[in-house]
Design a protein around this motif. Sequence first.
Motif: not given
Length: 373
Positions: A226-228, A289-290, A326-327, A340-342
């Motif tokens: 997620p950072e990238a 970020e979460k 979502f992350s 992953y992300i949703c």
Amino acid sequence: MTMMVFGSLFCSTRFIPTPFNNPATNILSPRHTCATFIPHKQCKREFPLPAVASVPYQPINLDYLQEEFSGHGVTFEGAGDSCVAKMELKNGSTVTMMLPSGLITSYKALMWHGGKMELLHTAVSEGEDGGPIIQGGVSLNFNFQTDDGQHSWSPTNWVLHKIHGNAKKSIQVELTNRTPDDKIGLQYTVTLENDALNSELEISNKRSLPLRMTGSILSHLTLSSPEATYAIGLEGSSYYNTPLLESEFMMSPEDSGQEEGFGETSQNNGSEGSHLNNEEIDNYKQLSEKLSLLYTEAPRNFTVIDRGRRNSVSVGRKGFDEMYLFSPGSSVEIYSKCSYICVGQASILKPIIINPQDVWRGGQYVYNPNLDA
């Protein structure tokens, strides 16, 4: 042994899960029933979906599917009591889907460098009964209720109806589902094109009362980290912070429901705090970020860029007014089970109303722009 069979059918088997249980009047047809995947844990939900009944799956008749539907670029393989349908185009792009659940577990797309890359994130784990729990990918998570509240139905058992197209241009797999009285009918069409994966729904209401539809098409996109990763094109969109959506197929990092940052309003349980409206100020939103956000005003299309894997994916929707994002945040290990992300095309805050004798159409479109490079 069962776990080994399932594991070999997925491109990524390195991940984790969550669930969804509720009692209600069940008007699901007994003709096509399917072993429910049992989720590990339950997370609190701010915008609850209507109650649904849990229905077991029946074994798939693999011989019938192979005899009746093989061809058009589609093959079938047994996996326990379920079946894997694999769609493959001449350019190398492939999609795998579980039957009868309709869960899409893999989308391998051709890239600019000539190789293929997995775009979906899927988890295979072992349930308490020793059977496999499969989550992630692209899933349908919907509930239908009549206005009088007498009936509630959540479609889970999909029947293969038709296959169109060919391996050279595009392959279209059509699944159907309906109530025993044939008053509510669903058609779910999954289309694999050279540069896209489309998931489209058509819902007909033949009842005398309006239907209220809530839920989402959830897509788990695999990443380097997620950072990238950046979401492009959401500037000016309105959104709410919300706890994780609940679904049989929704993945979440372990214990994320108790962590801060996944919805600032998770303890309000539907109270006024859950309706604090925010506006997206960043057109190049880093997903480090979460976050667990429900966008009520967002573009019909936006792009996800992963700098680590040097690829991008465009996600679009039709028929849905809401979009879920979502992350798990940047604290997760790079290329790990939480990389992953949703993204969800949703009707959560505002149910979709289908009037008597009406037909509603909507869907999600995952476009691979990497062939344009």
